[in-house]
Motif scaffolding. Structure first.
Motif, PDB file in Angstrom:
ATOM      1  N   UNK A   1       2.495  -4.990   2.867  1.00 51.61           N
ATOM      2  CA  UNK A   1       1.499  -5.238   3.901  1.00 51.61           C
ATOM      3  C   UNK A   1       0.123  -5.590   3.399  1.00 51.61           C
ATOM      4  N   UNK A   2      -0.084  -5.565   2.086  1.00 50.48           N
ATOM      5  CA  UNK A   2      -1.396  -5.934   1.547  1.00 50.48           C
ATOM      6  C   UNK A   2      -1.441  -7.420   1.174  1.00 50.48           C
ATOM      7  N   UNK A   3      -0.448  -7.864   0.413  1.00 44.50           N
ATOM      8  CA  UNK A   3      -0.371  -9.277   0.045  1.00 44.50           C
ATOM      9  C   UNK A   3       1.094  -9.683  -0.065  1.00 44.50           C
ATOM     10  N   UNK A   4       1.392 -10.877   0.383  1.00 46.05           N
ATOM     11  CA  UNK A   4       2.731 -11.456   0.246  1.00 46.05           C
ATOM     12  C   UNK A   4       2.576 -12.971   0.383  1.00 46.05           C
TER      13      UNK A   4
ATOM     14  N   UNK B   1       0.827  -1.188   0.000  1.00 46.44           N
ATOM     15  CA  UNK B   1       0.000   0.000   0.000  1.00 46.44           C
ATOM     16  C   UNK B   1       0.867   1.245   0.000  1.00 46.44           C
ATOM     17  N   UNK B   2       0.490   2.251  -0.787  1.00 44.00           N
ATOM     18  CA  UNK B   2       1.235   3.505  -0.836  1.00 44.00           C
ATOM     19  C   UNK B   2       0.263   4.663  -0.654  1.00 44.00           C
TER      20      UNK B   2
ATOM     21  N   UNK C   1      -0.726  -1.649  12.244  1.00 45.07           N
ATOM     22  CA  UNK C   1      -2.178  -1.464  12.256  1.00 45.07           C
ATOM     23  C   UNK C   1      -2.799  -2.784  12.705  1.00 45.07           C
ATOM     24  N   UNK C   2      -3.716  -2.775  13.690  1.00 46.84           N
ATOM     25  CA  UNK C   2      -4.233  -4.034  14.249  1.00 46.84           C
ATOM     26  C   UNK C   2      -4.814  -4.974  13.196  1.00 46.84           C
ATOM     27  N   UNK C   3      -4.332  -6.213  13.191  1.00 45.17           N
ATOM     28  CA  UNK C   3      -4.866  -7.234  12.287  1.00 45.17           C
ATOM     29  C   UNK C   3      -5.300  -8.487  13.037  1.00 45.17           C
TER      30      UNK C   3
ATOM     31  N   UNK D   1      -2.837  -0.509   4.268  1.00 46.75           N
ATOM     32  CA  UNK D   1      -2.305  -1.865   4.419  1.00 46.75           C
ATOM     33  C   UNK D   1      -2.159  -2.084   5.918  1.00 46.75           C
ATOM     34  N   UNK D   2      -1.255  -2.968   6.310  1.00 44.07           N
ATOM     35  CA  UNK D   2      -1.063  -3.177   7.751  1.00 44.07           C
ATOM     36  C   UNK D   2       0.182  -2.473   8.274  1.00 44.07           C
ATOM     37  N   UNK D   3       0.726  -1.551   7.478  1.00 41.54           N
ATOM     38  CA  UNK D   3       1.867  -0.772   7.921  1.00 41.54           C
ATOM     39  C   UNK D   3       3.216  -1.342   7.552  1.00 41.54           C
TER      40      UNK D   3
END
Length: 360
Positions: A110-113, A93-94, A231-233, A104-106
């Motif tokens: 952080x979005x997909x891997x 995420x940008x 960011x809480x996940x 994303x989750x920071x």
């Protein structure tokens, strides 16, 4: 002698070319760079003061992701033969507004891997990925989980990024059988002395038959674990959703019910519905309404509605404009935009966003 050397070199070169040809015939691979750049101008008639929870007045700001999260990524696939393909995806995420991490989750990706295998028996993926529960919410949202005034606002209001970006996960998606397709995901949690901390699992079953889609999914997750992100996940919650959509030529109508039972917070029931209509091939119009009520205290409730339009200048570039309104009662704090107005205040708030989006 010279002629013999030339003949030998030709044989070597021919052999290398043949080896490359045979190798490519047995294993075809590709890697693609892709992404979205989205920037918008946001206005809201009220803004939450995070210090006292009161109305801080109007706002007008440049935001990232007025309609869709900005991101870039790499995806690849390799044909291993016999109907088996290896695949991977890395997505970050940008923020167009400041050049930092976006929605994303920071983390960097952080979005997909994830990495996975596709076969005739289904698809298996391992790594950071979207949960089947969130993907079902996306399919059932009449505004495509827009970052402005859609079901995505209520979801993120409730559980932050839990279930959107699921770390340490293994998933399986079945092939389509008689119109049915199922997905399951298990995310390993654990910490010293508590194996169940941060553990999550989700499942989805959908049925598609031409214009009709029926979708049902759930998510169950524990708090904690060692895989915490900025960011809480791993918010503890139990979610479920059921909905349907039907396509009439260029018009699609959708309706759904979702429930978010969140530890230490609201336990929301969300009823939503709306439409998506291509007035022209280059002009889209969509709208939706969502009613949210807290099962623990029904005086906490909200109604949010929105309408948006998108005009495609090309296949890659579009202009958009969206108008939304939300009315909060009791302690309900539904906002209008994931970036810039995630939480709202009591009473009625009106907002609008205009922007440009480019795909590559």
């Amino acid at each position: 002698m010279v002629e013999k050397r030339r003949f030998a070199r030709r044989k070597i070169v021919s052999g290398v070319v043949m080896m490359l040809f045979v190798s490519s015939a047995h294993s075809q691979s590709s890697v693609t760079l892709y992404g979205i750049v989205d920037a918008g101008l946001l206005y809201t008639s009220k803004t939450l003061n995070s210090q006292n929870g009161q109305n801080a007045g109007k706002q007008f700001s440049l935001i990232d992701a007025g309609s869709t999260p900005s991101n870039f990524g790499l995806k690849g696939v390799e044909d291993l033969g016999c109907g088996v393909k290896a695949e991977f995806r890395l997505e970050s995420g940008i923020s167009v507004a400041n050049g930092g991490f976006g929605i994303s989750n920071g983390n960097l990706f952080g979005r997909q891997a994830w990495v996975g295998l596709q076969t005739g028996y289904g698809e298996v993926k391992a790594g950071l990925q979207y949960s089947p529960f969130f993907l079902a919410l996306f399919r059932l949202d009449p505004r495509g989980t827009s970052t402005f005034a859609s079901g995505a606002i209520i979801y993120v209001d409730s559980v932050a990024a839990t279930g959107v970006f699921t770390s340490n996960a293994v998933s399986y998606t079945s092939p389509v059988i008689g119109g049915f397709q199922g997905s399951v995901l298990y995310a390993l949690g654990g910490q010293a002395g508590d194996f169940a901390a941060g553990r999550q699992y989700s499942a989805d079953l959908k049925y598609e038959n031409g214009s009709l889609l029926v979708d049902a999914a759930f998510f169950n997750g524990n708090s904690g674990g060692t895989g915490q992100t900025p960011i809480p996940t791993t918010v503890e919650f139990f979610g479920r959703t059921l909905g349907a959509s039907y396509k009439f030529s260029s018009l699609t109508v959708k309706a759904s019910f979702s429930s978010y039972k969140v530890a230490g917070s609201f336990s929301n029931d969300v009823y939503g519905g709306g439409f998506d209509y291509y007035v022209l091939p280059a002009l889209n119009l969509n709208g939706g309404v969502w009613f949210t009520t807290d099962r623990n205290d029904t005086s906490n409730h909200s109604v949010m509605g929105a309408i948006g339009t998108q005009y495609f200048l090309s296949k890659s570039t579009s202009l958009y404009g969206e108008v939304g309104v939300v009315n909060n009662h009791g302690k309900m704090n539904t906002g209008l935009s994931i970036d810039g107005a995630l939480y709202g205040v009591a009473g009625t708030t009106v907002g609008t966003v205009v922007g440009i989006r480019h795909l590559f």
